[in-house]
Structure formats: C-alpha cells, structure tokens
Design a protein around this motif. Structure first.
Motif, PDB file in Angstrom:
ATOM      1  N   THR A 189       0.906  -1.660  -0.208  1.00  0.00           N
ATOM      2  CA  THR A 189      -0.502   0.117   0.096  1.00  0.00           C
ATOM      3  C   THR A 189       0.798   1.057  -0.215  1.00  0.00           C
ATOM      4  N   ASN A 190       1.912   1.232   0.792  1.00  0.00           N
ATOM      5  CA  ASN A 190       2.719   1.717   1.007  1.00  0.00           C
ATOM      6  C   ASN A 190       4.247   1.335   1.038  1.00  0.00           C
ATOM      7  N   GLY A 191       5.177   2.452   0.671  1.00  0.00           N
ATOM      8  CA  GLY A 191       6.723   2.000   0.344  1.00  0.00           C
ATOM      9  C   GLY A 191       7.558   1.918  -0.545  1.00  0.00           C
ATOM     10  N   LYS A 192       6.093   1.535  -1.665  1.00  0.00           N
ATOM     11  CA  LYS A 192       6.358   0.449  -2.917  1.00  0.00           C
ATOM     12  C   LYS A 192       7.541   1.492  -3.538  1.00  0.00           C
ATOM     13  N   GLY A 193       7.812   2.968  -4.059  1.00  0.00           N
ATOM     14  CA  GLY A 193       8.428   4.057  -4.533  1.00  0.00           C
ATOM     15  C   GLY A 193       9.864   4.241  -3.711  1.00  0.00           C
ATOM     16  N   SER A 194       9.638   3.606  -2.428  1.00  0.00           N
ATOM     17  CA  SER A 194      11.418   3.728  -1.938  1.00  0.00           C
ATOM     18  C   SER A 194      11.918   2.919  -1.267  1.00  0.00           C
ATOM     19  N   THR A 195      10.938   1.337  -1.282  1.00  0.00           N
ATOM     20  CA  THR A 195      11.749   0.101  -1.678  1.00  0.00           C
ATOM     21  C   THR A 195      12.629  -0.124  -2.773  1.00  0.00           C
ATOM     22  N   CYS A 196      12.193   0.667  -4.115  1.00  0.00           N
ATOM     23  CA  CYS A 196      12.428   0.467  -5.622  1.00  0.00           C
ATOM     24  C   CYS A 196      13.445   1.484  -5.324  1.00  0.00           C
TER      25      CYS A 196
ATOM     26  N   GLU B  92      11.053   2.442   8.006  1.00  0.00           N
ATOM     27  CA  GLU B  92      10.900   0.994   7.778  1.00  0.00           C
ATOM     28  C   GLU B  92      11.014  -0.491   6.215  1.00  0.00           C
ATOM     29  N   ASN B  93      10.916   0.904   5.465  1.00  0.00           N
ATOM     30  CA  ASN B  93      11.362   0.398   3.882  1.00  0.00           C
ATOM     31  C   ASN B  93      12.811   0.189   3.912  1.00  0.00           C
TER      32      ASN B  93
END
Length: 411
Positions: free
Chosen positions: A50-57, A250-251
């Motif tokens: 839901t959140n954090g996809k962009g940061s993880t990528c 957290e990411n």
C-alpha cells in the motif's frame, strides 16, 4: 500510421481501452507472449504494497548501482514527465526509446485492447530486455495478483505494507488485500514481508503458493537508537548505528532483508552511503528553502501517520497545502493530521477524481480554500514566508505534481 511524438503516443494509448483500470492478466499476457523478451542476467524484484513501494524500489536501484550492476526500474505514477516511469541505472529513458517500444507493441498486439498501464508495463519489459541488464526492479501499479506487472514471474517478491486503499478494486478487509498483494510471489522463491502486524492471511497465502516467506518481526528486525541512528538484525547478521535515511526506515529495513536473503554482503560503509544518498521525489522531499517547502504524497491513513511522525520529529511549526482525490479516505487522513498544522491551505483538484476544497474543509476546524494547488501554494509562501515554519504540500501524487510544475515555471 503511428503517432510521432511521445505526447501523441500517450494520447493514443489512453484512447485504446474504455477503462483506465481493468485488472486481469489475460490481455497483457497474450501480447507478452509475442514480445520475445529476454529476462535480466540475474533477478527480477517485484514490489507490492500500500505504501513504501517507491522507496523500496529506490533503495534497491541505488544499492545495485553502487555495486556497479545495471538495473532497469519500472515505477508509477510519474510527476512531471512520463519518462520517470521507465529508468535504466536510475536515469529516465529517452522519448525515442519509449516511442520505439510503443510502436513495437502496437504492431504485435493485433486486436487486443490494452489499458494505459498495460502499454506502459509492456514497454518497460521491451526496453529492459533490449538493454541486456543485470537486474529489473518492478513496482506493482495496483494490488498485485491481477496487476499487469505480475505477468512476469518474480525471482524475489516483496510486500512493503498493507492498509485499506483502493477498496473498490482490492476488497474492504486487510485479509483480502493481503492475499491480493501476496499474489506476486512464486513457488520456491523468496517473499520478503515488511508488513507491520500482518493479517494471518498473508502467511497462509504465501504457504499455499509455496513461497519462501521471511517476515519483519519474525525473521528480521530493526530498531531506532537514542543516538539518531538505527540497527538491523536478521539472517544471522547485525548492522548497527546506520544513519537515518530521508526515506522511511521501515522500508530500508525491508530492503536490507531482501539484500541479505539474496546473498548480498551487508557492508556498513556501503549501507551508510545508501541511507544518506537515496532520495525520491515527493517522499518528504525538500523542494526549496527560505521558506522551507516539503513535498509528500501521503494520501491514505498509514502514510498520514508516517507524515505525522516526521512533523513531530522536525520540532518546527508547520502549515499544510493539501489537495486530495475524492476516492481516498479523506476523513481518516485529515482527522489524523488536523492538529499538526498551524494553518491549512486547501486546493481543488481537477479531473473526475479530484476533491474540492469544500469537501476537505468539513473535516477541519479552520482552513483557507483555493481553486488550484498553485493558488494555495502561492498564498502559503506569501503569508508564511519564514524559515521557522515548514510548508508541507501533500495529499496526492496529483497535488505534488502540480506543485512541482508550478514551482519550475514560477520560482
């Protein structure tokens, strides 16, 4: 005759399917079968949440680049230029390369109607295949199981977080949404979960798939230290006193789990540089100073809580420039943040999904209302105009994109 410019192509592909969103893999997979693509030399990382996809990528892409490895990264949405969605080694590809990809897809798709996002996904795969890269990092657009990114088998899947969002498409319970997002996992392959307090259905679905699940709080851990650093433990390793990144810790913890379980060395010096260098448009990003302007795409309750944490940690007074889409949980977001801002500058957002400033104002005690993000932003800058107060522009990718465009043209 094909469109000539990228803008012409984008207008064309928007018109090729009656719906902006139509989940399902059949149409896109049928075209993919004709694409004759090659996978990367090593792994494909697929990221849902839901959140954090962009940061993880971003963390993954930056780390691989630091190791001298080539990487293609597919993300969405874009802010100013479509090219932001398809990047090689962190740099958006050119208009010509995207146009060539669209032309090839148009030639092979026959009478199969593709959505805008499906065209984008196929273009990214075609471009990355031709570039003969070491790794691909693919961000899911919506959900996971039925998103077009999932037509490609992931070598490593990650779920960053789970909360209620896009309930019309994904379901109205965390258990159901978790199953959708875990749908990117594959039998015998790594699935890294960075989800806090995951619903039981996450592990159940991962077991049904046969994925090798590693979960935050069970297989790996992180903690914030009193000296403004953080530490990570997992897979028999401990990394202590890392710098706090500008992107959510957290990411970063989820990414360290991905790297560790994939066999990468977790070297303190490399990871410290990663924490300090990795940044992402619209994720608590400083747009300008004097006055201090911060951009954040927070648009659901979980992201609002993260924004609230950052506001409290800044120890500065803040004012808000806010615009939202009416299909988001406006009440929950604004109720969470209403006492954290000294003043609210509310903006109407254009388009069929845009909420009016009137709709937003009903959840706040006091606010000022404007017809556009640009007008709200200009008023906040003029009236606040001091380095002692942070102006935070948030509420939607659309809000942040409008602000960036206005800033580039007028400041």
């Amino acid at each position: 005759m094909h469109p000539k410019s990228l803008s012409d192509w984008l207008s064309y592909i928007e018109s090729q399917h009656p719906n902006n969103i139509e989940l399902g893999l059949d149409r896109c997979s049928a075209v993919l079968d004709k694409l004759n693509y090659d996978r990367p030399k090593n792994d494909i990382f697929t990221i849902s949440g839901t959140n954090g996809k962009g940061s993880t990528c971003t963390f993954l892409t930056h780390f691989l680049g630091m190791k001298g490895l080539s990487v293609g990264t597919f993300t969405s949405p874009h802010f100013v230029r479509f090219n932001e969605r398809i990047a090689i080694n962190g740099e958006p590809v050119s208009d010509d390369i995207i146009c060539q990809a669209f032309a090839h897809i148009e030639e092979i798709r026959g009478n199969i109607a593709l959505t805008y996002f499906e065209f984008n996904t196929l273009a990214a795969i075609y471009i990355f295949s031709n570039a003969n890269l070491d790794y691909w990092v693919l961000e899911v657009g919506l959900g996971g199981r039925l998103d077009s990114v999932n037509m490609i088998d992931a070598d490593v899947a990650a779920v960053t977080s789970i909360s209620l969002d896009h309930i019309d498409w994904l379901g109205d319970s965390l258990d159901v949404i978790a199953q959708e997002k875990v749908g990117i996992a594959r039998k015998g392959k790594l699935l890294i979960s960075g989800v806090n307090n995951p619903p039981k259905s996450l592990a159940v679905r991962a077991s049904e798939i046969g994925a090798d699940l590693k979960q935050k709080g069970e297989d790996f851990y992180y903690n914030l230290n009193p000296n403004n650093t953080w530490s990570w433990q997992g897979n028999g390793q401990s990394i202590n006193d890392l710098p706090i990144p500008s992107l959510p810790v957290e990411n970063a913890a989820t990414v360290l789990a991905i790297l560790s379980y994939c066999g990468f060395d977790l070297e303190f010096e490399v990871l410290s540089k990663l924490m300090l260098d990795a940044s992402l448009t619209g994720r608590y990003q400083t747009l300008m100073t004097s006055p201090n302007i911060i951009l954040d795409v927070a648009h659901n309750p979980e992201a609002a809580q993260e924004l609230q944490r950052r506001i409290k940690a800044s120890n500065k007074q803040t004012v808000a420039v806010c615009g939202m889409l009416h299909d988001k949980d406006i009440e929950a977001v604004l109720t969470c943040l209403k006492d954290d801002f000294k003043q609210w500058y509310l903006a109407d957002l254009e388009g069929p999904r845009g909420a009016s400033s009137d709709q937003l104002s009903q959840y706040l005690n006091t606010s000022k209302q404007f017809k556009s993000v640009a007008e709200a932003f200009d008023a906040a800058v003029k009236e606040v105009g001091t380095d002692d107060i942070n102006i935070i522009v948030f509420g939607s990718f659309v809000t942040v994109a409008d602000c960036i465009s206005h800033h580039e043209e007028n400041y």
